[in-house]
Write a protein that holds these residues in place. Structure first.
Motif, PDB file in Angstrom:
ATOM      1  N   GLU A  93      -2.499   8.039  -8.368  1.00  0.00           N
ATOM      2  CA  GLU A  93      -3.247   9.221  -8.788  1.00  0.00           C
ATOM      3  C   GLU A  93      -2.315  10.362  -9.160  1.00  0.00           C
ATOM      4  O   GLU A  93      -2.752  11.397  -9.628  1.00  0.00           O
ATOM      5  CB  GLU A  93      -4.214   9.641  -7.685  1.00  0.00           C
ATOM      6  CG  GLU A  93      -5.268   8.572  -7.413  1.00  0.00           C
ATOM      7  CD  GLU A  93      -6.189   8.888  -6.254  1.00  0.00           C
ATOM      8  OE1 GLU A  93      -5.950   9.909  -5.560  1.00  0.00           O
ATOM      9  OE2 GLU A  93      -7.144   8.128  -6.042  1.00  0.00           O
ATOM     10  N   ARG A 132      -2.842   1.948  -8.029  1.00  0.00           N
ATOM     11  CA  ARG A 132      -3.924   2.926  -7.883  1.00  0.00           C
ATOM     12  C   ARG A 132      -3.364   4.344  -7.865  1.00  0.00           C
ATOM     13  O   ARG A 132      -3.905   5.230  -7.206  1.00  0.00           O
ATOM     14  CB  ARG A 132      -4.697   2.651  -6.598  1.00  0.00           C
ATOM     15  CG  ARG A 132      -5.336   1.278  -6.588  1.00  0.00           C
ATOM     16  CD  ARG A 132      -5.958   0.948  -5.273  1.00  0.00           C
ATOM     17  NE  ARG A 132      -6.481  -0.423  -5.315  1.00  0.00           N
ATOM     18  CZ  ARG A 132      -6.874  -1.082  -4.261  1.00  0.00           C
ATOM     19  NH1 ARG A 132      -6.816  -0.516  -3.066  1.00  0.00           N
ATOM     20  NH2 ARG A 132      -7.333  -2.303  -4.374  1.00  0.00           N
ATOM     21  N   ASN A 184      -3.509   2.628 -14.012  1.00  0.00           N
ATOM     22  CA  ASN A 184      -3.543   3.330 -12.741  1.00  0.00           C
ATOM     23  C   ASN A 184      -4.736   4.280 -12.751  1.00  0.00           C
ATOM     24  O   ASN A 184      -5.693   4.056 -13.487  1.00  0.00           O
ATOM     25  CB  ASN A 184      -2.218   4.075 -12.500  1.00  0.00           C
ATOM     26  CG  ASN A 184      -1.160   3.166 -11.899  1.00  0.00           C
ATOM     27  OD1 ASN A 184      -1.262   2.753 -10.763  1.00  0.00           O
ATOM     28  ND2 ASN A 184      -0.146   2.841 -12.689  1.00  0.00           N
ATOM     29  N   ARG A 193      -1.180   3.922  -3.943  1.00  0.00           N
ATOM     30  CA  ARG A 193      -1.900   5.136  -4.339  1.00  0.00           C
ATOM     31  C   ARG A 193      -0.905   6.256  -4.637  1.00  0.00           C
ATOM     32  O   ARG A 193      -1.228   7.233  -5.269  1.00  0.00           O
ATOM     33  CB  ARG A 193      -2.853   5.581  -3.239  1.00  0.00           C
ATOM     34  CG  ARG A 193      -4.007   4.635  -3.034  1.00  0.00           C
ATOM     35  CD  ARG A 193      -4.987   5.205  -2.014  1.00  0.00           C
ATOM     36  NE  ARG A 193      -6.047   4.280  -1.731  1.00  0.00           N
ATOM     37  CZ  ARG A 193      -7.113   4.108  -2.485  1.00  0.00           C
ATOM     38  NH1 ARG A 193      -7.238   4.809  -3.591  1.00  0.00           N
ATOM     39  NH2 ARG A 193      -8.042   3.246  -2.151  1.00  0.00           N
ATOM     40  N   ASP A 194       0.303   6.067  -4.117  1.00  0.00           N
ATOM     41  CA  ASP A 194       1.333   7.091  -4.221  1.00  0.00           C
ATOM     42  C   ASP A 194       2.669   6.366  -4.388  1.00  0.00           C
ATOM     43  O   ASP A 194       2.917   5.367  -3.724  1.00  0.00           O
ATOM     44  CB  ASP A 194       1.310   7.907  -2.920  1.00  0.00           C
ATOM     45  CG  ASP A 194       2.328   9.016  -2.872  1.00  0.00           C
ATOM     46  OD1 ASP A 194       2.926   9.340  -3.913  1.00  0.00           O
ATOM     47  OD2 ASP A 194       2.531   9.565  -1.774  1.00  0.00           O
ATOM     48  N   CYS A 242      -1.179  -2.175  -4.486  1.00  0.00           N
ATOM     49  CA  CYS A 242      -2.267  -1.257  -4.123  1.00  0.00           C
ATOM     50  C   CYS A 242      -1.723   0.133  -3.844  1.00  0.00           C
ATOM     51  O   CYS A 242      -2.247   0.860  -2.986  1.00  0.00           O
ATOM     52  CB  CYS A 242      -3.012  -1.797  -2.904  1.00  0.00           C
ATOM     53  SG  CYS A 242      -3.717  -3.434  -3.142  1.00  0.00           S
ATOM     54  N   THR A 252       0.821  -1.208   0.000  1.00  0.00           N
ATOM     55  CA  THR A 252       0.000   0.000   0.000  1.00  0.00           C
ATOM     56  C   THR A 252       0.855   1.258   0.000  1.00  0.00           C
ATOM     57  O   THR A 252       0.357   2.343  -0.267  1.00  0.00           O
ATOM     58  CB  THR A 252      -0.959   0.027   1.207  1.00  0.00           C
ATOM     59  OG1 THR A 252      -0.197  -0.074   2.407  1.00  0.00           O
ATOM     60  CG2 THR A 252      -1.953  -1.126   1.132  1.00  0.00           C
TER      61      THR A 252
END
Length: 198
Positions: free
Chosen positions: A113, A111, A134, A83-84, A81, A43
């Motif tokens: 962004e 994921r 993504n 996000r960054d 997973c 994550t």
């Protein structure tokens, strides 16, 4: 499985052939397994430091150098997973024997962004960057990659930004040094403006 092994071998050969800086520095890069941290449920990038890389199709783990860090010009963080991707430069410094020779980075199927352009600029040998699948939704999120002078191959398909009109032309204008976008060679005709007849 054999098809997957052939793809991995071809990818390694392409990575090594494209690393002219390493050749110029007199570095002898051997065909080393990539550092594969995919499918680990990460994550955040920092979690990768605690994980053991996956073995390649032959069952071989990545080789390590004198410092105990991996001898590889490639790092895969796909299918997690994330996000960054902040911290990717630090991760390269921690895991790789020669992080300055990292030529291939796979951040696909996460994921994300946003893209940590400032960190990627510090990876001076980076030539291939996979960002496909993504959650990047605007050209402004990737336009900073223009500052990554060595970047030649970029993937973005499967991101919301691909649905924008003239997506391909927009990316090529924003990041003019790339020669391959979404696994397709950039044609000379794509570099020149197309004038419609009146």
């Amino acid at each position: 499985m054999h098809e997957y092994a052939a793809i991995i071998i071809v990818a390694r050969i392409v990575m090594l052939a494209s690393n002219s800086r390493a050749a110029a520095m007199g570095q002898e890069l051997r065909l080393c397994p990539l550092v594969d941290l995919s499918f680990m449920g990460l994550t955040c990038v920092e979690e990768a430091e605690l994980m053991e890389p996956r073995t390649d199709c032959t069952g071989s783990p990545p080789r390590t150098g004198r410092s105990g860090r991996y001898l590889s010009p490639a790092l895969r963080l796909a299918n997690n997973c994330l996000r960054d991707a902040s911290g990717v430069r630090q991760l390269a410094d921690t895991l790789l024997e020669t992080p300055q020779l990292l030529t291939w980075l796979d951040l696909s199927f996460n994921r994300l962004e946003s893209v940590p352009v400032d960190e990627l600029m510090g990876l001076s040998s980076l030539r291939t960057l996979y960002l496909h699948a993504n959650r990047l939704d605007g050209l402004e999120q990737v336009a900073g990659l223009r500052s990554c002078d060595g970047l030649r191959s970029l993937t973005l398909q499967g991101n919301p930004l691909c649905a924008t009109p003239d997506y391909r032309q927009g990316v090529l204008q924003a990041i003019p040094q790339i020669t391959s976008l979404d696994f397709c060679r950039v044609l000379p005709s794509e570099r020149t403006p197309q004038w419609s007849s009146v």
